[in-house]
Design a protein around this motif. Structure first.
Motif, PDB file in Angstrom:
ATOM      1  N   ASP A  59       0.851  -1.186   0.000  1.00 12.25           N
ATOM      2  CA  ASP A  59       0.000   0.000   0.000  1.00 12.25           C
ATOM      3  C   ASP A  59       0.887   1.235   0.000  1.00 12.25           C
ATOM      4  O   ASP A  59       1.401   1.652   1.032  1.00 12.25           O
ATOM      5  N   PHE A  60       1.078   1.812  -1.180  1.00 13.40           N
ATOM      6  CA  PHE A  60       1.962   2.975  -1.301  1.00 13.40           C
ATOM      7  C   PHE A  60       1.392   4.207  -0.594  1.00 13.40           C
ATOM      8  O   PHE A  60       2.149   5.044  -0.099  1.00 13.40           O
ATOM      9  N   MET A  81      13.109   8.991   0.916  1.00 14.25           N
ATOM     10  CA  MET A  81      12.080   8.143   0.318  1.00 14.25           C
ATOM     11  C   MET A  81      10.835   8.948  -0.047  1.00 14.25           C
ATOM     12  O   MET A  81      10.214   8.712  -1.080  1.00 14.25           O
ATOM     13  N   LEU A  82      10.480   9.904   0.792  1.00 11.27           N
ATOM     14  CA  LEU A  82       9.328  10.746   0.479  1.00 11.27           C
ATOM     15  C   LEU A  82       9.607  11.555  -0.789  1.00 11.27           C
ATOM     16  O   LEU A  82       8.714  11.747  -1.626  1.00 11.27           O
ATOM     17  N   GLN A  88       8.084  10.146  -8.218  1.00 10.35           N
ATOM     18  CA  GLN A  88       7.504   9.078  -9.022  1.00 10.35           C
ATOM     19  C   GLN A  88       5.975   9.062  -8.993  1.00 10.35           C
ATOM     20  O   GLN A  88       5.347   8.370  -9.797  1.00 10.35           O
ATOM     21  N   GLY A  89       5.375   9.817  -8.065  1.00 14.13           N
ATOM     22  CA  GLY A  89       3.925   9.772  -7.909  1.00 14.13           C
ATOM     23  C   GLY A  89       3.465   8.468  -7.277  1.00 14.13           C
ATOM     24  O   GLY A  89       2.406   7.944  -7.625  1.00 14.13           O
ATOM     25  N   ALA A  90       4.233   7.953  -6.338  1.00 18.56           N
ATOM     26  CA  ALA A  90       3.891   6.697  -5.649  1.00 18.56           C
ATOM     27  C   ALA A  90       3.220   7.024  -4.317  1.00 18.56           C
ATOM     28  O   ALA A  90       3.866   7.545  -3.414  1.00 18.56           O
ATOM     29  N   GLY A  91       1.925   6.753  -4.207  1.00 18.05           N
ATOM     30  CA  GLY A  91       1.204   6.991  -2.958  1.00 18.05           C
ATOM     31  C   GLY A  91       0.863   8.439  -2.697  1.00 18.05           C
ATOM     32  O   GLY A  91       0.189   8.764  -1.720  1.00 18.05           O
ATOM     33  N   GLU A  98       7.945  19.200  -4.682  1.00 16.08           N
ATOM     34  CA  GLU A  98       7.958  18.569  -3.358  1.00 16.08           C
ATOM     35  C   GLU A  98       9.104  17.573  -3.257  1.00 16.08           C
ATOM     36  O   GLU A  98       9.708  17.421  -2.192  1.00 16.08           O
ATOM     37  N   ALA A  99       9.387  16.888  -4.358  1.00 13.88           N
ATOM     38  CA  ALA A  99      10.512  15.948  -4.367  1.00 13.88           C
ATOM     39  C   ALA A  99      11.813  16.678  -4.032  1.00 13.88           C
ATOM     40  O   ALA A  99      12.592  16.236  -3.181  1.00 13.88           O
ATOM     41  N   VAL A 100      12.023  17.811  -4.681  1.00 12.86           N
ATOM     42  CA  VAL A 100      13.227  18.608  -4.426  1.00 12.86           C
ATOM     43  C   VAL A 100      13.278  19.052  -2.971  1.00 12.86           C
ATOM     44  O   VAL A 100      14.327  18.986  -2.322  1.00 12.86           O
TER      45      VAL A 100
END
Length: 268
Positions: A59-60, A81-82, A88-91, A98-100
């Motif tokens: 469950d991502f 990981m976040l 990747q748009g996982a979960g 936001e990734a940066v």
């Protein structure tokens, strides 16, 4: 066991099979008890369980939830990981910005993988403005910690003169650091440096050595190059059969130079 540290240790025993029969489901249950009490290590481990489907249904969405809780508690692994999840748009909804943000937080804590990913973002302009100086800064930070992909990337930047003044000696030195860790791109690139004398004294034996290492790992260009060295006897004993073997390996991966060589030799 109401103490979160005790719950975490109990969960870890079930995960590892220390003193009890290994049981991922029970491990997940105890990690969750500890995580709900704010135990950061348990929050991270529970997220990993949900990401991998260990002891729980994969469950991502729930994995992202626990990574985020731990990330807000300054856990660098969770911040990294976040960042990947947002990338990747996982979960979560895909969000390069936001990734940066999360890569930056983890990178500031010295997380090598986050430093590398942050550098990639700055070098490509993903989620942030393209910034060569910052890209180089974070590639170097990761490389100094032994991150092989970062070391190879810095080598390529010096080789091409991208974000930094062209310097073949620096390129070869960084390729060598990554090659010694088995990075396949660096193995091939270092072979190229020795084959043509880029930043090092030209040495066909060394070129053959590094090309072969990359070839064994499946790099098609290195397979062709090593095959050519075998065919010509450059830096290695001339061996037509071995040359054909490596040409065929490279050709099967779509390497057009190898396909042409085989055609000219009557093997296609």
């Amino acid at each position: 066991l109401g103490d979160s540290d005790g719950q975490f240790r109990f969960a870890h025993c079930f995960e590892a099979g220390w003193g009890v029969e290994q049981d991922y489901e029970k491990a997940a249950q105890w990690y969750e008890k500890a995580a709900k009490q704010g135990n950061v290590d348990a929050q991270y481990n529970l997220a990993v369980f949900y990401k991998n489907g260990a002891g729980v249904s994969q469950d991502f969405l729930t994995a992202a939830k626990w990574y985020e809780k731990a990330a807000h508690n300054d856990d660098a692994d969770s911040q990294y990981m976040l960042g990947l999840f947002f990338q990747q748009g996982a979960g979560v909804k895909q969000d390069p910005g936001e990734a940066v943000k999360w890569f930056q937080k983890a990178a500031d804590q010295g997380h090598a993988k986050a430093q590398y990913n942050l550098a990639v973002c700055y070098s490509s302009g993903s989620g942030t403005a393209l910034d060569g100086a910052l890209a180089l800064k974070w590639y170097e930070a990761a490389a100094r910690q032994g991150h092989a992909e970062a070391q190879d990337t810095i080598g390529r930047l010096y080789f091409k003169g991208e974000f930094v003044a062209q310097d073949f000696s620096q390129a070869a030195a960084w390729f060598k650091k990554a090659a010694k860790q088995g990075n396949v791109n660096a193995l091939r690139n270092l072979g190229c440096c020795y084959a043509y004398g880029y930043g090092v004294e030209k040495d066909e034996r060394q070129a053959a050595k590094w090309y072969e290492k990359a070839a064994v790992q499946g790099d098609a260009s290195a397979q062709y190059n090593f095959g050519y060295f075998c065919y010509m006897g450059f830096g290695i004993e001339q061996d037509g059969e071995k040359a054909i073997y490596w040409f065929q390996k490279a050709a099967s991966q779509g390497n057009t130079y190898a396909q042409t060589a085989l055609q000219r030799l009557g093997y296609l």
